[in-house]
Design an enzyme around this catalytic site. Structure first.
Site, mmCIF file in Angstrom:
data_model
loop_
_atom_site.group_PDB
_atom_site.id
_atom_site.type_symbol
_atom_site.label_atom_id
_atom_site.label_comp_id
_atom_site.label_asym_id
_atom_site.label_seq_id
_atom_site.Cartn_x
_atom_site.Cartn_y
_atom_site.Cartn_z
ATOM 1 N N ASP A 25 41.188 -41.775 -28.069
ATOM 2 C CA ASP A 25 41.041 -40.444 -27.467
ATOM 3 C C ASP A 25 41.408 -39.405 -28.519
ATOM 4 O O ASP A 25 42.123 -39.699 -29.481
ATOM 5 C CB ASP A 25 41.961 -40.315 -26.240
ATOM 6 N N LYS A 30 47.929 -37.329 -24.658
ATOM 7 C CA LYS A 30 47.482 -38.381 -23.738
ATOM 8 C C LYS A 30 47.739 -39.754 -24.370
ATOM 9 O O LYS A 30 48.257 -40.673 -23.725
ATOM 10 C CB LYS A 30 45.986 -38.181 -23.458
ATOM 11 N N ARG A 149 36.221 -45.704 -7.390
ATOM 12 C CA ARG A 149 36.719 -44.524 -6.670
ATOM 13 C C ARG A 149 38.127 -44.200 -7.125
ATOM 14 O O ARG A 149 38.922 -45.115 -7.373
ATOM 15 C CB ARG A 149 36.783 -44.827 -5.158
ATOM 16 N N GLU A 150 38.447 -42.930 -7.195
ATOM 17 C CA GLU A 150 39.826 -42.537 -7.494
ATOM 18 C C GLU A 150 40.706 -43.039 -6.352
ATOM 19 O O GLU A 150 40.274 -43.103 -5.207
ATOM 20 C CB GLU A 150 39.941 -41.016 -7.597
ATOM 21 N N PHE A 244 31.817 -44.129 5.115
ATOM 22 C CA PHE A 244 31.288 -42.799 4.765
ATOM 23 C C PHE A 244 30.684 -42.051 5.949
ATOM 24 O O PHE A 244 29.766 -41.251 5.801
ATOM 25 C CB PHE A 244 30.317 -42.891 3.575
ATOM 26 N N CYS A 255 33.199 -36.180 -8.842
ATOM 27 C CA CYS A 255 31.889 -36.841 -8.958
ATOM 28 C C CYS A 255 30.818 -36.258 -8.051
ATOM 29 O O CYS A 255 29.797 -35.771 -8.538
ATOM 30 C CB CYS A 255 32.032 -38.329 -8.678
ATOM 31 N N LYS A 258 29.534 -32.546 -8.725
ATOM 32 C CA LYS A 258 28.966 -32.427 -10.075
ATOM 33 C C LYS A 258 27.694 -33.265 -10.206
ATOM 34 O O LYS A 258 26.677 -32.793 -10.748
ATOM 35 C CB LYS A 258 30.027 -32.897 -11.070
HETATM 36 C C1 UDX Z 1 32.966 -41.328 -5.590
HETATM 37 C C2 UDX Z 1 32.158 -42.617 -5.330
HETATM 38 O O1 UDX Z 1 32.628 -43.247 -4.140
HETATM 39 C C3 UDX Z 1 32.281 -43.562 -6.508
HETATM 40 O O2 UDX Z 1 31.463 -44.715 -6.287
HETATM 41 C C4 UDX Z 1 31.819 -42.830 -7.765
HETATM 42 O O3 UDX Z 1 31.972 -43.640 -8.899
HETATM 43 C C5 UDX Z 1 32.617 -41.544 -7.974
HETATM 44 O O4 UDX Z 1 32.514 -40.731 -6.797
HETATM 45 P P1 UDX Z 1 35.525 -40.606 -5.488
HETATM 46 O O5 UDX Z 1 35.066 -39.246 -5.935
HETATM 47 O O6 UDX Z 1 36.732 -41.204 -6.128
HETATM 48 O O7 UDX Z 1 34.341 -41.685 -5.688
HETATM 49 O O8 UDX Z 1 35.845 -40.489 -3.928
HETATM 50 P P2 UDX Z 1 35.279 -41.042 -2.531
HETATM 51 O O9 UDX Z 1 36.271 -41.960 -1.945
HETATM 52 O O10 UDX Z 1 33.889 -41.523 -2.637
HETATM 53 O O11 UDX Z 1 35.304 -39.688 -1.675
HETATM 54 C C6 UDX Z 1 34.597 -38.532 -2.093
HETATM 55 C C7 UDX Z 1 34.812 -37.408 -1.124
HETATM 56 O O12 UDX Z 1 34.147 -37.657 0.108
HETATM 57 C C8 UDX Z 1 36.277 -37.129 -0.763
HETATM 58 O O13 UDX Z 1 36.496 -35.743 -0.746
HETATM 59 C C9 UDX Z 1 36.410 -37.702 0.635
HETATM 60 O O14 UDX Z 1 37.408 -37.056 1.399
HETATM 61 C C10 UDX Z 1 35.022 -37.436 1.191
HETATM 62 N N1 UDX Z 1 34.637 -38.369 2.278
HETATM 63 C C11 UDX Z 1 34.480 -39.689 2.016
HETATM 64 C C12 UDX Z 1 34.403 -37.864 3.547
HETATM 65 O O15 UDX Z 1 34.526 -36.657 3.796
HETATM 66 N N2 UDX Z 1 34.003 -38.729 4.539
HETATM 67 C C13 UDX Z 1 33.834 -40.062 4.316
HETATM 68 O O16 UDX Z 1 33.463 -40.778 5.259
HETATM 69 C C14 UDX Z 1 34.079 -40.560 3.011
#
Ligand code: UDX
Length: 427
Positions: A25, A30, A149-150, A244, A255, A258
């Site tokens: 990096d 970091k 996912r985070e 979801f 993610c 963006k």
């Molecule tokens: C997401 C994708 O899941 C992952 O595969 C990709 O690589 C990066 O983007 P992440 O951003 O970590 O991962 O979060 P995720 O758990 O997918 O949630 C995204 C957003 O959606 C959050 O704000 C969450 O609160 C919201 N969400 C998720 C909902 O509002 N309802 C749901 O049913 C699921």
């Protein structure tokens, strides 16, 4: 290359599988933090693995590009691709690392791109590397999108549900497959362009499910129907699926927003109208406003009212506030002259919200944030908010109003305790 979220997780998982890994990096701080065994971001379980492999010697971190690049057979690109003003992905970091790779190449190397990039970027990376090479060493660039996912990075990275390898020849695909021999999941070999699009289409589809249920939730509010039951009722159909479909104040994070902008930009450049995806983004942008309308209706106006916001992070188990609906809600509350108190177990208010004339105040405990509040708005479904002694909290609130932006509390229970409770398509 890139010891951020994806880079560090990828590096640690490869170290766990026995490979000899270097995290490279440009950020000294970091790198120093990682060398000391401290993650520069919050992610459950990952720090233990970091300390384990610093000890085992499978992993090290450096800012020394030349040595790191010259001494490895496979190079993973894991740098950020932030959104530009026009929504397109900013590829400056990618271009820089491609140039670095080319400049220091001293034999065949396999380059694996994990950063989320627009369709066609694998070809551009190859061109940038070739142009920077002092001698024409052979190399391959493979597109290998990351779906972790985070908050669940380690589990997702150790047990992916599929692996996409976008390669333009068999040799490169087989090399990466060999590197990934420990993974027990379907592997799909595609062209690099297909792999790049799979990542965007995957995020856009997941976001579509969220905006879909959020629109249905609005109708549920009018019809006095429980959206959680509707989600379960439709999600049990395996063609739809339960994940979801959790209604709320919308998606955030680094993610979905963006990547959807970048996908729309790509479609625009190709003269294709992705109207459905446009609507997904548009529904999402307004979700927090609907909740605020409900709170305003209840309080009359926000002026001089004390509003407690519980949860800042865009979702639980992370301290990430990028594109978090909570931040949009706090800004609007401050604009409308509310007194805003905030709690989050991990995330911190951004400086512009704590140092402005009208500032929000962050407290150590939810109990402190809720004291004397006229309304509580739940923005992130942290588990401990369910476990709060709400009966006691009620005694300390100025008005017992709860607006649950994640439908995480039991509506009937809260109402029977004497709260005025409103969720999203749920009360
Ligand atoms: C997401 C994708 O899941 C992952 O595969 C990709 O690589 C990066 O983007 P992440 O951003 O970590 O991962 O979060 P995720 O758990 O997918 O949630 C995204 C957003 O959606 C959050 O704000 C969450 O609160 C919201 N969400 C998720 C909902 O509002 N309802 C749901 O049913 C699921």
């Amino acid at each position: 290359m890139g010891s951020g979220y994806v880079g560090t997780t990828t590096a640690l998982v490869l170290a766990e599988f026995g490979w000899n890994v270097t995290g490279l990096d440009t950020d000294d701080r970091k790198v120093e933090s990682l060398r000391q065994g401290t993650l520069p971001f919050y992610e459950d379980g990952l720090e233990v693995l970091l300390q384990k492999h610093l000890q085992s010697g499978n992993i090290r971190f450096t800012v020394d590009k030349e040595n790191a690049l010259k001494s490895h057979d496979v190079i993973f690109i894991c740098v950020g691709t932030p959104a530009r003003q026009d929504g397109s992905a900013d590829l400056r970091n990618i271009k820089q690392v491609a140039k670095d790779i080319g400049r220091h190449m001293n034999r065949y190397q396999l380059i694996v791109n994990k950063s989320t990039v627009p369709v066609g970027t694998q070809e551009r990376i190859s061109e940038w590397i070739r142009a920077a090479q002092p001698s024409p060493y052979p190399f391959d660039v493979v597109s290998n999108p990351e779906f972790l996912r985070e908050g669940r990075a380690l589990t997702d990275a150790l047990h992916p549900d599929r692996m996409i390898i976008g390669a333009d020849n068999d040799h490169a695909a087989k090399l990466l497959q060999a590197l990934y021999y420990s993974f027990d999941c379907p592997i799909l070999i595609t062209t690099p362009r297909t792999a790049e699009l799979i990542k965007y289409a995957s995020n856009a589809f997941l976001a579509t499910k969220i905006s879909f249920i959020n629109e249905i939730a609005e109708l549920c509010d009018k019809l006095d129907v429980n959206v959680n039951e509707v989600a379960r009722g439709i999600g049990l159909d395996p063609r739809i699926g339960l994940p979801f479909l959790q209604a709320g104040i919308g998606y955030g994070g680094s993610c979905f927003p963006k990547d959807i902008s970048a996908l729309l930009r790509t479609a625009y450049e190709q003269d294709v109208g992705l109207t459905l995806v446009e609507q997904v983004a548009s529904v999402n942008r307004s979700k927090h406003l609907h909740l605020l309308d409900k709170v305003r209706d209840r309080l009359g106006s926000f002026e001089n009212k004390k509003v407690a916001v519980l949860g800042l992070a865009f979702k639980p188990d992370t301290d990430d506030i990028r594109e978090a609906p909570a931040i949009r809600i706090i800004r609007r509350l401050l604009d409308e002259r509310a007194c805003v108190s905030v709690h989050d177990p991990a995330a911190k208010l951004p400086p512009d919200l704590t140092h402005s004339a009208a500032a929000a105040v962050q407290w150590e405990t939810p109990q402190q944030a809720l004291l004397d509040a006229d309304a509580a708005i739940l923005c992130t479904e942290w588990k401990n908010y369910r476990l709060i002694d709400w009966d006691r909290i009620k005694l300390g609130m100025n008005q017992p109003n709860i607006f649950d932006g994640r439908n995480m509390l039991d509506a009937r229970k809260m109402t029977s305790m004497g709260f005025y409770y409103q969720g999203i398509g749920y009360r």
